[in-house]
Write an enzyme that holds these catalytic residues in place. Sequence first.
Site, mmCIF file in Angstrom:
data_model
loop_
_atom_site.group_PDB
_atom_site.id
_atom_site.type_symbol
_atom_site.label_atom_id
_atom_site.label_comp_id
_atom_site.label_asym_id
_atom_site.label_seq_id
_atom_site.Cartn_x
_atom_site.Cartn_y
_atom_site.Cartn_z
ATOM 1 N N CYS A 97 -0.251 -5.382 5.052
ATOM 2 C CA CYS A 97 0.093 -4.497 6.018
ATOM 3 C C CYS A 97 -1.027 -4.480 7.107
ATOM 4 O O CYS A 97 -0.786 -4.224 8.350
ATOM 5 C CB CYS A 97 0.302 -2.946 5.719
ATOM 6 S SG CYS A 97 -0.823 -2.427 4.519
ATOM 7 N N HIS A 397 -2.609 2.396 3.819
ATOM 8 C CA HIS A 397 -1.566 1.615 4.399
ATOM 9 C C HIS A 397 -1.528 1.505 6.070
ATOM 10 O O HIS A 397 -2.151 2.549 6.532
ATOM 11 C CB HIS A 397 -0.102 2.182 4.335
ATOM 12 C CG HIS A 397 1.181 1.371 4.768
ATOM 13 N ND1 HIS A 397 1.304 0.212 4.330
ATOM 14 C CD2 HIS A 397 1.845 1.825 5.685
ATOM 15 C CE1 HIS A 397 2.606 -0.220 5.087
ATOM 16 N NE2 HIS A 397 2.900 0.811 5.872
#
Length: 441
Positions: A97, A397
Amino acid sequence: MPPRPHMQAQLQTASPRSSMHMQQPGFYNQPVAAGSDPSLNGRMHAGSTLRNSAYQQQLMQPDPATAQTHVPARRLSQLPDSASYGATGLKNFGNTCFMNSVLQCLAGTGPLTRYFMRGEWKKNLVQNSREAEVAVEFARLLETMWRGQYASVSPLGFRAAVAKCSEQFKANEQEDAHEFATFLLDALHESLNHVHPRPPPERELTRDEEQQFELLSDEQQALMQWTRFTRRNWSIVTSIFQGQIQSRLTCMSCQHTSTTYHTFTELSVPIPTPKASGSALVRKSRVRQSPVNIYECLDAYSETEILDGDNKWQCPRCQTKRKATKRLMIARLPLVLIVHLKRFSTIGHFREKLETNVLVPTQKLFMQNYVIRGNHPSTMYNLYGVANHFGTLSGGHYTASVFNGLRDQWNYFDDTRVSPTPETQVASPAAYLLFFVQAQT
């Protein structure tokens, strides 16, 4: 919100396709939803503004060996209507990510996208460079993302090229988005450097030359050092992302100065924190505090630092260690200013993440207080991309928010998921990398 004018860019004419091995079309294509296959010739910069004609010429000026040709952009009305145009998600391979968030922000950088989509990169590609495959795969990935044909794609080839080029990003582990952005822009610069083969490095100035150098104005010094740099370095990354920092030491006894300059692609600024007693604050992995303004971060970056004690400066004039001041200022502003908010730090044996909400204007960021005196095309910037980090130091994330000039809206990218987002939610406490484009004042 007032309409955002669009950016034009100076680009070179296209050249024949590189002889480097290219994979077959469809390598990235992991279709989720079908759409159209538009041309990107009319892609406008997300959140950008018109550049004045003088600065457009300046962007590519240091490459006199190659004729520069401006390629006029198509009108937006000529572009096919596709919901995925400029809004294609990227598959996460487990911990990639960080890579996806940076790629989305760079894909929203119009001059960079147009350079690759028009094939300009092919005649600048340094075939025998270690980073060449990264540039080739980056170009192919951008083209696939901007076709608008799929809701999301799988960047397998690009990830493989990065793994071959960098040991740090070879394993399937969570990495830092700022470090990846630095790596990718450096790889693109090295593989697309117009100056090839490079001349030998410039020699260091003699002591007499340094003394003469200090007598020059800031503007003259900056131009001299920028010219020295561009004799060996000029690429699409230089023309869009690279700026110049001035670092000046001043002896507090005799006022003698020593001034150096270096280039940058990201401006790393600290987030001011309150003074903490003992280790109560630093033993937490996540630190929250009251919101601060981005100008406070820029002030902290450019504030005058006192060098004393063990940090005293060896003054050439006094010929002994002296108490001195040190200050950083921006000597040359880039077209695209990437601001890295330093949310991660190490204090003693402990690591911490600052989750401070940094208040950032989406339009009209003023930089005039942080630049040296000189003729700057503009000191005002508009925000067009944000890479976000959620979570802790041990796990987190990354996502991205990017302004789509074709839709006049912000999109939120969470790997394969893409959705519109209000402009008021773009700069959140998770903001980590901020992408600004220079505006016309």
